[in-house]
Enzyme design. Structure first.
Site, PDB file in Angstrom:
ATOM      1  N   ASN A  92      -1.264   8.584  -4.479  1.00  0.00           N
ATOM      2  CA  ASN A  92      -2.439   9.435  -4.321  1.00  0.00           C
ATOM      3  C   ASN A  92      -2.254  10.456  -3.213  1.00  0.00           C
ATOM      4  OD1 ASN A  92      -5.038   8.912  -5.955  1.00  0.00           O
ATOM      5  ND2 ASN A  92      -4.238   6.863  -5.601  1.00  0.00           N
ATOM      6  N   TYR A 105       6.516  -1.767  -3.371  1.00  0.00           N
ATOM      7  CA  TYR A 105       5.535  -1.066  -4.200  1.00  0.00           C
ATOM      8  C   TYR A 105       6.049  -1.054  -5.634  1.00  0.00           C
ATOM      9  CZ  TYR A 105       2.433   2.900  -5.490  1.00  0.00           C
ATOM     10  OH  TYR A 105       1.502   3.724  -6.066  1.00  0.00           O
ATOM     11  N   LYS A 130       2.721  -4.566  -3.431  1.00  0.00           N
ATOM     12  CA  LYS A 130       1.625  -3.917  -4.149  1.00  0.00           C
ATOM     13  C   LYS A 130       2.014  -3.870  -5.617  1.00  0.00           C
ATOM     14  CE  LYS A 130      -1.039   0.308  -4.786  1.00  0.00           C
ATOM     15  NZ  LYS A 130      -1.179   1.759  -4.519  1.00  0.00           N
ATOM     16  N   ILE A 146      -5.183  -2.646  -3.210  1.00  0.00           N
ATOM     17  CA  ILE A 146      -4.987  -1.295  -2.699  1.00  0.00           C
ATOM     18  C   ILE A 146      -5.400  -0.373  -3.831  1.00  0.00           C
ATOM     19  CG2 ILE A 146      -3.349   0.382  -1.778  1.00  0.00           C
ATOM     20  CD1 ILE A 146      -1.634  -1.951  -0.795  1.00  0.00           C
TER      21      ILE A 146
END
Length: 325
Positions: free
Chosen positions: A51, A145, A174, A225
């Site tokens: 993002n 991630y 994540k 998250i």
């Protein structure tokens, strides 16, 4: 490798990096405002992720984003809130360098996506070597991630993640793959008494979406998250608090309240996921504060008229609830 600001269970937001419409320069005033807004809502801070359009930023801009966010947190009294910053890039060498620069700029933790550019040329053993190199050399604890959509389809299974969880500098994962089963297996391993005996610090399993927060917490996840936190942080924090309390006490009324909040968040989360980064920024400007989201950098498109219409209906209930809190 032991930050003074502890990472804790809870909900975290990967902030957008706001850019000015005329020049696409980073709007640091808007960034400061969003950092403080999220901290006030008890939403954790993640910078320079998907993002955050990290791949669109220069090294100088990356460091500046971290410094500005750290200063904004400290100036607003949030000195204990840690910053996690994305440092994953195309090679282990550059990822390590970016992790060092993130530390120098004020980050406490880093999150590293696998290198996707040469996904056609690397295998599991090469990817494991990449992460071991980063884990060995990073001056900050590393969260893995796993986001196939942003890494040319690279999708780690639970065996891969469990192996890396044994490294003393790996503190979490994540999972933006939406796999509850994968997260459950990883959580079961890292919450076991045997694992805890080998590791002095906790391991955090964080889904990358808030639409599965309640079922993920049932499976021992540590929180989530979520990019939707840019829009409705107080609502997602309330969902987390209600769900954790319900699961701890077994209170049927609280569990039903958590389900109803999850219904609301799942509806909003899906709208944000479908709208992309341009839609997220548009929603921030339209429903939170003008100028807070800004524009995406080219080639990412701004929200089309169709996306704007979809967001108006998809976020209507959640925005009304957020504004009531």
């Amino acid at each position: 490798m032991s930050p003074t600001r502890p990472f804790t269970n809870g909900v975290y937001c990967p902030l957008v990096t706001p850019f000015k419409a005329e020049t696409e320069a980073v709007d640091f005033d808007a960034l400061e405002a969003q950092v403080v807004r999220l901290a006030n809502a008890r939403m954790g801070i993640v910078l320079l992720g998907t993002n955050g359009e990290a791949s669109h930023l220069s090294d100088t801009e990356r460091a500046a984003v971290i410094r500005v966010a750290r200063n904004a947190l400290d100036a607003s009294g949030h000195t204990a809130i840690p910053i996690m910053a994305g440092t994953g890039t195309g090679s282990a060498k550059e990822t390590i360098r970016l992790s060092e620069e993130a530390r120098d700029a004020g980050a406490d933790y880093v999150i590293v996506i696998p290198p996707g550019y040469f996904a056609f040329a690397v295998d599991t053993s090469s990817l494991k070597k990449f992460f071991i190199q980063v884990l060995d050399a990073s001056p900050l604890p590393v969260m893995i991630y796993n986001f196939p959509g942003a890494a040319s389809g690279i999708d780690f299974d639970s065996d891969f993640l469990i192996d890396l969880s044994e490294h003393q500098n790996c503190f979490g994962a994540k999972l933006t793959c939406a796999s509850i089963g994968k997260g459950h297996r990883l959580s079961a391993h890292t919450s076991s008494a045997a694992y805890k005996a080998r590791h002095p610090r906790p391991f955090f399993v964080m889904p990358g979406y808030s639409d599965i927060l309640l079922p993920a917490l049932v499976s021992r996840a540590s929180g989530c998250i979520t990019g939707t936190g840019n829009i409705i942080p107080k609502t997602i924090v309330k969902l987390y608090d209600t769900a954790v309390s319900a699961l701890a006490t077994g209170n049927a009324e609280q569990l039903q309240a958590a389900r109803e909040l999850q219904d609301l968040v799942a509806e909003a989360d899906w709208a944000i996921v479908k709208s992309g980064i341009g839609g997220t920024k548009y929603a921030m400007d339209m429903y939170v504060q003008p100028g807070l989201g800004g524009v995406p950098r080219s080639p990412l498109p701004p929200a089309s008229a169709g996306i704007q219409t979809m967001l108006a209906s998809g976020l209507e209930r959640a925005i009304a609830y957020e504004n009531s809190l």
